[in-house]
Design an enzyme around this catalytic site. Sequence first.
Site, PDB file in Angstrom:
ATOM      1  N   ASP A  53       0.853  -1.206   0.000  1.00  0.00           N
ATOM      2  CA  ASP A  53       0.000   0.000   0.000  1.00  0.00           C
ATOM      3  C   ASP A  53       0.886   1.253   0.000  1.00  0.00           C
ATOM      4  O   ASP A  53       0.636   2.210  -0.746  1.00  0.00           O
ATOM      5  CB  ASP A  53      -0.881   0.059   1.267  1.00  0.00           C
ATOM      6  N   GLU A  76      -4.900   7.515   0.288  1.00  0.00           N
ATOM      7  CA  GLU A  76      -5.377   6.863   1.508  1.00  0.00           C
ATOM      8  C   GLU A  76      -4.313   6.805   2.604  1.00  0.00           C
ATOM      9  O   GLU A  76      -4.613   6.977   3.775  1.00  0.00           O
ATOM     10  CB  GLU A  76      -5.815   5.416   1.194  1.00  0.00           C
ATOM     11  N   ASP A 119      -6.557   5.342  -4.045  1.00  0.00           N
ATOM     12  CA  ASP A 119      -6.454   4.181  -3.156  1.00  0.00           C
ATOM     13  C   ASP A 119      -5.407   3.277  -3.806  1.00  0.00           C
ATOM     14  O   ASP A 119      -5.669   2.623  -4.813  1.00  0.00           O
ATOM     15  CB  ASP A 119      -7.801   3.457  -3.034  1.00  0.00           C
ATOM     16  N   LEU A 121      -4.045   0.569  -2.986  1.00  0.00           N
ATOM     17  CA  LEU A 121      -4.306  -0.875  -2.942  1.00  0.00           C
ATOM     18  C   LEU A 121      -5.642  -1.042  -2.209  1.00  0.00           C
ATOM     19  O   LEU A 121      -5.706  -0.824  -1.001  1.00  0.00           O
ATOM     20  CB  LEU A 121      -3.171  -1.604  -2.198  1.00  0.00           C
ATOM     21  N   ASP A 122      -6.680  -1.321  -2.963  1.00  0.00           N
ATOM     22  CA  ASP A 122      -7.992  -1.525  -2.357  1.00  0.00           C
ATOM     23  C   ASP A 122      -8.169  -3.030  -2.164  1.00  0.00           C
ATOM     24  O   ASP A 122      -7.865  -3.823  -3.072  1.00  0.00           O
ATOM     25  CB  ASP A 122      -9.072  -0.965  -3.296  1.00  0.00           C
ATOM     26  N   THR A 124      -6.971  -4.554   0.978  1.00  0.00           N
ATOM     27  CA  THR A 124      -5.736  -4.963   1.675  1.00  0.00           C
ATOM     28  C   THR A 124      -5.956  -6.216   2.525  1.00  0.00           C
ATOM     29  O   THR A 124      -5.101  -7.115   2.546  1.00  0.00           O
ATOM     30  CB  THR A 124      -5.214  -3.817   2.569  1.00  0.00           C
ATOM     31  N   THR A 196     -19.553  -6.421   1.307  1.00  0.00           N
ATOM     32  CA  THR A 196     -18.299  -6.665   2.021  1.00  0.00           C
ATOM     33  C   THR A 196     -18.185  -8.116   2.503  1.00  0.00           C
ATOM     34  O   THR A 196     -19.196  -8.769   2.769  1.00  0.00           O
ATOM     35  CB  THR A 196     -18.218  -5.714   3.236  1.00  0.00           C
ATOM     36  N   LYS A 225     -15.772  -4.936  -6.270  1.00  0.00           N
ATOM     37  CA  LYS A 225     -17.232  -5.104  -6.326  1.00  0.00           C
ATOM     38  C   LYS A 225     -17.823  -4.346  -7.515  1.00  0.00           C
ATOM     39  O   LYS A 225     -18.719  -4.854  -8.189  1.00  0.00           O
ATOM     40  CB  LYS A 225     -17.851  -4.649  -4.994  1.00  0.00           C
TER      41      LYS A 225
HETATM   42  P1  AMP Z   1     -14.862  -3.994   1.855  1.00  0.00           P
HETATM   43  O1  AMP Z   1     -16.085  -4.044   1.034  1.00  0.00           O
HETATM   44  O2  AMP Z   1     -15.073  -4.439   3.267  1.00  0.00           O
HETATM   45  O3  AMP Z   1     -13.717  -4.664   1.196  1.00  0.00           O
HETATM   46  O4  AMP Z   1     -14.508  -2.449   1.978  1.00  0.00           O
HETATM   47  C1  AMP Z   1     -14.301  -1.622   0.860  1.00  0.00           C
HETATM   48  C2  AMP Z   1     -13.313  -0.528   1.234  1.00  0.00           C
HETATM   49  O5  AMP Z   1     -13.822   0.204   2.351  1.00  0.00           O
HETATM   50  C3  AMP Z   1     -11.957  -1.081   1.685  1.00  0.00           C
HETATM   51  O6  AMP Z   1     -10.966  -0.170   1.311  1.00  0.00           O
HETATM   52  C4  AMP Z   1     -12.063  -1.121   3.182  1.00  0.00           C
HETATM   53  O7  AMP Z   1     -10.822  -0.974   3.796  1.00  0.00           O
HETATM   54  C5  AMP Z   1     -12.969   0.085   3.470  1.00  0.00           C
HETATM   55  N1  AMP Z   1     -13.789  -0.184   4.653  1.00  0.00           N
HETATM   56  C6  AMP Z   1     -15.053  -0.648   4.683  1.00  0.00           C
HETATM   57  N2  AMP Z   1     -15.504  -0.785   5.951  1.00  0.00           N
HETATM   58  C7  AMP Z   1     -14.497  -0.405   6.755  1.00  0.00           C
HETATM   59  C8  AMP Z   1     -14.322  -0.289   8.178  1.00  0.00           C
HETATM   60  N3  AMP Z   1     -15.304  -0.622   9.012  1.00  0.00           N
HETATM   61  N4  AMP Z   1     -13.144   0.166   8.634  1.00  0.00           N
HETATM   62  C9  AMP Z   1     -12.150   0.507   7.784  1.00  0.00           C
HETATM   63  N5  AMP Z   1     -12.245   0.434   6.436  1.00  0.00           N
HETATM   64  C10 AMP Z   1     -13.386  -0.013   5.921  1.00  0.00           C
HETATM   65 MG    MG Z   2      -9.891   0.775  -0.193  1.00  0.00          MG
HETATM   66 MG    MG Z   3      -6.394   0.881   0.256  1.00  0.00          MG
END
Ligand code: AMP
Ligand code: MG
Ligand code: MG
Length: 311
Positions: A53, A76, A119, A121-122, A124, A196, A225
Site C-alpha cells: 500500500d 489513503e 487508493d 491498494l484496495d 488490503t 463486504t 465489487k
Molecule cells: P470492503 O467491502 O469491506 O472490502 O470495503 C471496501 C473498502 O472500504 C476497503 O478499502 C475497506 O478498507 C474500506 N472499509 C469498509 N468498511 C471499513 C471499516 N469498518 N473500517 C475501515 N475500512 C473499511
Molecule cells: Mg480501499
Molecule cells: Mg487501500
Amino acid sequence: MALAQNMPVLSRLVSSSVAIANHAGGIIREILKKGELGIVEKENARDLQTEADRAAQRCIISSLSKCFPKITIIGEEGEEETQVTSGKIFDPDLMPAVNVKCPSNLSSLEEEEIVVWVDPLDGTAEFTQGLLDHVTVLIGIAYSGKAVGGIIHQPYFNYQNPGAELGRTVWGVVGGDVGGMPLVSPPEGKLIVTTTRSHSSSTVNDAISAVSPTEVLRVGGAGHKVMLLLEGKAHLYVFASPGCKKWDTCAPQAVLEAAGGVLTDIKGTPIPYYSTAPHRNSTGVLASAAGIPHDEYVNKIPQHVKDNLKA
Ligand code: AMP
Ligand code: MG
Ligand code: MG
C-alpha cells in the site's frame, strides 16, 4: 509516447493514470513475491496497511504530481506516503498512450480545478489472505465535486490462468468511453448483490435482505465489487455502513457511470468529492449496474438503516 500538450487535461490525466496504475500494480506484485509485507494496523485489526500500500501510493503520487503539478491529490495512506518527492518517479510516457475522448463539458478543465482520490491498494485485508483477485489500484478524478474519470487496475487479473497475461487496467470518463474490458449486462431473472466480506454488520445485512437478492457475493474491495457490476456478475453493490472512503468510491463510480450505471450513498444522494469533503462515506454506498432501476432499490432500503447512517 509523449502526449500532446494541447490535448484536454482530463484526457492526458486519464492516459497517464492508466500507465501509472499499471506500474503501481507491478510494485504490488514484486512486494508480495518478496514476502515482506510489513503489515501495520491502522484504525483497528480489520483495517490494515502493508508495504505494498505504502510503496504503490508513493509511486502514484510522486509520478502524477511530476506530470500534473497543480492538481490536488488525496491518497489513503499516511503523511509520509503523501510527500510528492518520496517515491521513485515513473514516467507514464514510457507506456503507449491511451486515446481518451473527452466530452465537451469536460474538455477545458484546468489542473487547479481537479482533485484526484488515490487508493493505492484496495482490498488490503484480502491481499494479506491471498485472495488476490479482490485487489485493485484506484485513481479517481473529480471536478466540481463530481467523479468524472476513473482508473481501476487489477494487478492479479488472470492469476489463476497460467500463461494468460497478468493484470488489466480499466478506465472510464463520465459522458465518454470505457476502455480496457468488455462490458457485460448481468443476467435477467436474478438479483445478485455484492457486499463486504470483512466489514459486515447487522445494518449491512438488513439492507441486503430488504432488496430480496437471489444470491449474495461477499467479496473484498470497493473496486472489485464495482468490477463485478461491470462484468455482469452482480446487479447491485449494497454497503449500509460508514466504513468506505472517498478514495474507495471515486474511481469505481466514474467508471461505472461511464458504463451507464449509478453509484450514490445508501439514501440515493450523490457523494461529494470536493477536496474539503470528509474522507468517510458516512451514509454508505449503493451502486447499480447499467439498466438496473437504482431509485427503486434506494426506496427498498429500510428507514431504520437510512436513519442509522448519519452524514
Ligand atoms: P470492503 O467491502 O469491506 O472490502 O470495503 C471496501 C473498502 O472500504 C476497503 O478499502 C475497506 O478498507 C474500506 N472499509 C469498509 N468498511 C471499513 C471499516 N469498518 N473500517 C475501515 N475500512 C473499511
Ligand atoms: Mg480501499
Ligand atoms: Mg487501500
